[in-house]
Write an enzyme that holds these catalytic residues in place. Structure first.
Site, PDB file in Angstrom:
ATOM      1  N   ARG A  56       2.310  -4.368  -3.362  1.00 15.30           N
ATOM      2  CA  ARG A  56       2.353  -3.070  -4.040  1.00 15.30           C
ATOM      3  C   ARG A  56       1.068  -2.297  -3.734  1.00 15.30           C
ATOM      4  O   ARG A  56       0.187  -2.162  -4.583  1.00 15.30           O
ATOM      5  CB  ARG A  56       2.522  -3.277  -5.543  1.00 15.30           C
ATOM      6  CG  ARG A  56       3.817  -4.001  -5.908  1.00 15.30           C
ATOM      7  CD  ARG A  56       3.841  -4.382  -7.377  1.00 15.30           C
ATOM      8  NE  ARG A  56       5.095  -5.050  -7.718  1.00 15.30           N
ATOM      9  CZ  ARG A  56       5.360  -5.572  -8.918  1.00 15.30           C
ATOM     10  NH1 ARG A  56       4.439  -5.527  -9.874  1.00 15.30           N
ATOM     11  NH2 ARG A  56       6.522  -6.161  -9.149  1.00 15.30           N
ATOM     12  N   ASP A  58      -1.726   0.456  -3.250  1.00 13.64           N
ATOM     13  CA  ASP A  58      -2.073   1.597  -4.096  1.00 13.64           C
ATOM     14  C   ASP A  58      -2.013   2.918  -3.334  1.00 13.64           C
ATOM     15  O   ASP A  58      -1.899   2.938  -2.106  1.00 13.64           O
ATOM     16  CB  ASP A  58      -3.495   1.417  -4.651  1.00 13.64           C
ATOM     17  CG  ASP A  58      -3.581   0.319  -5.689  1.00 13.64           C
ATOM     18  OD1 ASP A  58      -2.582   0.076  -6.379  1.00 13.64           O
ATOM     19  OD2 ASP A  58      -4.659  -0.294  -5.801  1.00 13.64           O
ATOM     20  N   ARG A 203     -10.819  -4.592  -2.639  1.00 20.65           N
ATOM     21  CA  ARG A 203     -11.683  -3.429  -2.846  1.00 20.65           C
ATOM     22  C   ARG A 203     -12.891  -3.770  -3.713  1.00 20.65           C
ATOM     23  O   ARG A 203     -13.993  -3.246  -3.493  1.00 20.65           O
ATOM     24  CB  ARG A 203     -10.874  -2.277  -3.438  1.00 20.65           C
ATOM     25  CG  ARG A 203      -9.860  -1.702  -2.444  1.00 20.65           C
ATOM     26  CD  ARG A 203      -8.834  -0.804  -3.108  1.00 20.65           C
ATOM     27  NE  ARG A 203      -9.469   0.302  -3.811  1.00 20.65           N
ATOM     28  CZ  ARG A 203      -8.804   1.120  -4.645  1.00 20.65           C
ATOM     29  NH1 ARG A 203      -7.507   0.931  -4.865  1.00 20.65           N
ATOM     30  NH2 ARG A 203      -9.441   2.104  -5.241  1.00 20.65           N
TER      31      ARG A 203
END
Length: 250
Positions: A56, A58, A203
């Site tokens: 999924r 972003d 991240r």
């Protein structure tokens, strides 16, 4: 879907530039990669589609090798899907491979490991042509120090220190098989290959590793953050546009 028709199960490998989309997963009030795939591919399969994605991603995140799976009663041969998809999809979403799979295939749960890349443009002056594809860091970064620090994540660890709030309630323990940081000119690239990743994990790792590259954090300090399992001690969340889903292994 015509229930009388024989169902087939398809696995598509999809590349996309995530700049124009609010992530992969369908949302009520925003355009996503999943929505575009479902709506456009329905025209070549002849019925509404519901695809399941392996990751999924972003808003703003890119993919070389996202994988989607779905059931269909459409009869188009797998060998023709890549060409047919090109005629209906926008140029920033491309089906690069299509294959038939068994009914027990699941794009997300059948995945054994994934590779993510993260790119940083490390130069004093911004490059407008890279703004959607890398994190621009103006201060010089020590890629050797970051590469040394990132090696400490290889192995099986509790990655709670690099887990963002809001993700699914899953175990924070993950195994990283390979990790590294390399430089080519002004471009830095991190590579992470692991059996799974937590919400914003890559991240958050990169955001903390940049502190190492700037000399604000030592390798030992980075290792202590990993062991401490406290998100508040780690660095910022690196921006989404530098992240790429490279490949998924089954």
């Amino acid at each position: 879907m015509n229930d009388m028709a024989e169902q087939r199960y398809l696995k598509l490998t999809v590349a996309y530039d995530g700049t124009a989309y609010h992530g992969f997963q369908r949302q009520a009030n925003a355009i996503t990669v999943q929505q575009v795939l479902e709506e456009r591919l329905a025209t070549i399969f002849g019925h509404p589609l519901k695809v399941t994605g392996a990751a999924r991603t972003d808003a703003g995140v890119h993919a070389y090798g996202q994988v989607v799976g779905f059931a269909t009663s459409g009869t188009i041969p797998a060998a023709n899907i890549v060409r047919a998809a090109k005629s209906v999809l926008p140029p920033d979403i491309v089906v690069v491979k299509a294959e038939e799979v068994s009914a027990d295939f699941h794009a997300r749960f059948s995945a054994r490991s994934k590779i993510y890349l993260y790119r940083i443009y490390n130069a004093a002056v911004a490059d407008p042509f890279r703004r959607n594809y890398a994190w621009h860091v103006t201060q010089p970064l020590d890629e050797a120090a970051m590469d040394t620090a990132v090696q400490t994540v290889v192995g099986t660890h509790d990655f709670s220190a690099f887990r963002a709030a809001g993700g699914p309630p899953v175990s924070p323990v993950r195994t990283i098989y390979e990790a590294g940081c390399t430089r080519e000119g002004d471009m830095l690239e991190f590579r992470f290959w692991g059996n799974g990743f937590l919400y914003h994990m890559v991240r958050n790792l990169v955001g903390t590793l940049v502190d190492v590259g700037l000399g604000r954090l030592t390798r030992d300090g980075f290792t202590r953050i990993l062991a401490g399992r406290d998100r508040t001690r780690a660095g910022i969340t690196a921006p989404p546009q530098g992240l790429y889903l490279k490949e998924i292994f089954y």
